[in-house]
Design a protein around this motif. Structure first.
Motif, short mmCIF file in Angstrom:
data_model
loop_
_atom_site.label_atom_id
_atom_site.label_comp_id
_atom_site.label_asym_id
_atom_site.label_seq_id
_atom_site.Cartn_x
_atom_site.Cartn_y
_atom_site.Cartn_z
N LEU A 79 -17.50 53.83 -5.57
CA LEU A 79 -16.53 54.81 -6.08
C LEU A 79 -15.68 55.34 -4.93
N LYS A 80 -16.29 55.53 -3.78
CA LYS A 80 -15.54 55.96 -2.59
C LYS A 80 -14.55 54.86 -2.19
N GLU A 81 -15.01 53.62 -2.26
CA GLU A 81 -14.10 52.51 -1.93
C GLU A 81 -12.93 52.44 -2.90
N PHE A 82 -13.20 52.69 -4.17
CA PHE A 82 -12.10 52.73 -5.15
C PHE A 82 -11.10 53.83 -4.79
N SER A 83 -11.58 55.01 -4.43
CA SER A 83 -10.66 56.10 -4.10
C SER A 83 -9.81 55.75 -2.88
N GLN A 84 -10.37 54.98 -1.94
CA GLN A 84 -9.61 54.54 -0.78
C GLN A 84 -8.55 53.51 -1.15
N GLN A 85 -8.69 52.91 -2.34
CA GLN A 85 -7.72 51.91 -2.83
C GLN A 85 -6.72 52.53 -3.81
N ASN A 86 -6.57 53.87 -3.78
CA ASN A 86 -5.64 54.59 -4.64
C ASN A 86 -6.05 54.61 -6.12
N TYR A 87 -7.36 54.64 -6.37
CA TYR A 87 -7.86 54.77 -7.73
C TYR A 87 -8.30 56.19 -7.99
N GLN A 88 -8.07 56.64 -9.20
CA GLN A 88 -8.63 57.90 -9.66
C GLN A 88 -9.81 57.55 -10.56
N TYR A 89 -10.98 58.12 -10.26
CA TYR A 89 -12.19 57.86 -11.03
C TYR A 89 -12.35 58.93 -12.10
N HIS A 90 -12.73 58.48 -13.31
CA HIS A 90 -12.97 59.38 -14.43
C HIS A 90 -14.32 59.05 -15.06
N ASN A 91 -15.07 60.07 -15.45
CA ASN A 91 -16.30 59.82 -16.21
C ASN A 91 -16.15 60.25 -17.67
N THR A 92 -14.94 60.62 -18.05
CA THR A 92 -14.55 60.86 -19.44
C THR A 92 -13.14 60.32 -19.61
N LEU A 93 -12.73 60.13 -20.84
CA LEU A 93 -11.36 59.68 -21.07
C LEU A 93 -10.42 60.85 -20.81
N ALA A 94 -9.50 60.66 -19.89
CA ALA A 94 -8.53 61.69 -19.53
C ALA A 94 -7.20 61.02 -19.31
N VAL A 95 -6.13 61.76 -19.51
CA VAL A 95 -4.79 61.20 -19.33
C VAL A 95 -4.60 60.85 -17.85
N PRO A 96 -4.24 59.60 -17.57
CA PRO A 96 -4.12 59.17 -16.18
C PRO A 96 -2.78 59.56 -15.55
N GLU A 97 -2.83 59.79 -14.24
CA GLU A 97 -1.59 59.96 -13.48
C GLU A 97 -0.94 58.59 -13.37
N SER A 98 0.37 58.55 -13.44
CA SER A 98 1.03 57.24 -13.43
C SER A 98 1.15 56.63 -12.04
N ASN A 99 0.96 57.41 -10.98
CA ASN A 99 1.14 56.86 -9.63
C ASN A 99 -0.17 56.37 -9.01
N LYS A 100 -1.23 56.32 -9.78
CA LYS A 100 -2.52 55.84 -9.28
C LYS A 100 -3.05 54.74 -10.19
N ASN A 101 -4.04 54.01 -9.69
CA ASN A 101 -4.82 53.12 -10.52
C ASN A 101 -5.97 53.94 -11.08
N HIS A 102 -6.59 53.46 -12.15
CA HIS A 102 -7.62 54.27 -12.82
C HIS A 102 -8.87 53.49 -13.15
N LEU A 103 -10.00 54.15 -12.89
CA LEU A 103 -11.32 53.62 -13.19
C LEU A 103 -12.05 54.63 -14.07
N TYR A 104 -12.31 54.23 -15.30
CA TYR A 104 -13.07 55.05 -16.25
C TYR A 104 -14.42 54.40 -16.45
N LEU A 105 -15.48 55.05 -15.97
CA LEU A 105 -16.84 54.56 -16.19
C LEU A 105 -17.59 55.64 -16.96
#
Length: 182
Positions: A79-105
């Motif tokens: 998850l830390k590695e994802f954040s370093q790759q410009n990902y926003q991590y979510h553990n619930t469904l939430a509206v994503p920011e458009s300037n990031k990649n998104h990981l919903y687990l």
């Protein structure tokens, strides 16, 4: 010869500047979603598949499988590695920011089936992905897997199959509405 690595459709489309997304009811490291980004000899290599997902460049990822990213034998914090790759991590469904990649687990392994109370994850995640990609103003590829239709068949559970097909039908409706609008 059965382990020769070839580019996936997702990788080919990324080269053509497509945005990409994967949504699954199982772990995002499971066979179907992994077939779009991973190169492994065995579908059960979930931890290794998870490390490949970090490097895959998939822009929108939603499903289960948290344990393959956080409770690993090698103690890596993906998850830390994802954040370093410009990902926003979510553990619930939430509206994503458009300037990031998104990981919903949303689950350690797979999400619950409909009988177990999953709710509307599949159509809602699909809508979030479509809204996200629409804001990107680029062509995109989105794989959406209704995993438990197959699993209900294997379990010979007609109720599970019916509930999962109805959920997938609702999800297809979300896609059709998007296509009509766009």
């Amino acid at each position: 010869k059965d382990s020769v690595s070839i580019p996936t459709i997702l990788e080919q489309l990324q080269q053509k500047k497509y945005k990409t997304g994967l949504i699954s009811l199982t772990s995002v490291t499971h066979a179907t979603p992994a077939a779009y980004y991973a190169h492994v000899k065995d579908r059960d290599m979930h931890e290794y598949i998870a490390t490949q997902l970090v490097k895959s460049g998939v822009n929108f990822i939603a499903g289960g499988g948290t344990k393959y990213f956080t409770k690993r034998k090698d103690k890596a914090d993906l998850l830390k590695e994802f954040s370093q790759q410009n990902y926003q991590y979510h553990n619930t469904l939430a509206v994503p920011e458009s300037n990031k990649n998104h990981l919903y687990l949303l689950a350690e392994e797979g999400l619950p089936n409909k009988d177990q109370g999953r709710g509307d994850f599949l159509p809602e995640a699909t809508q979030l992905a479509l809204d996200y990609f629409e804001k990107q103003k680029k062509p995109f590829f989105l794989m959406v897997e209704g995993s438990y239709i197959d699993w209900g068949g294997h379990a010979k559970s007609s109720n599970m199959v019916v509930q999962e097909v109805l959920d997938f039908d609702k999800t297809i409706g979300v896609v059709i509405d998007f296509v009509k609008k766009n």
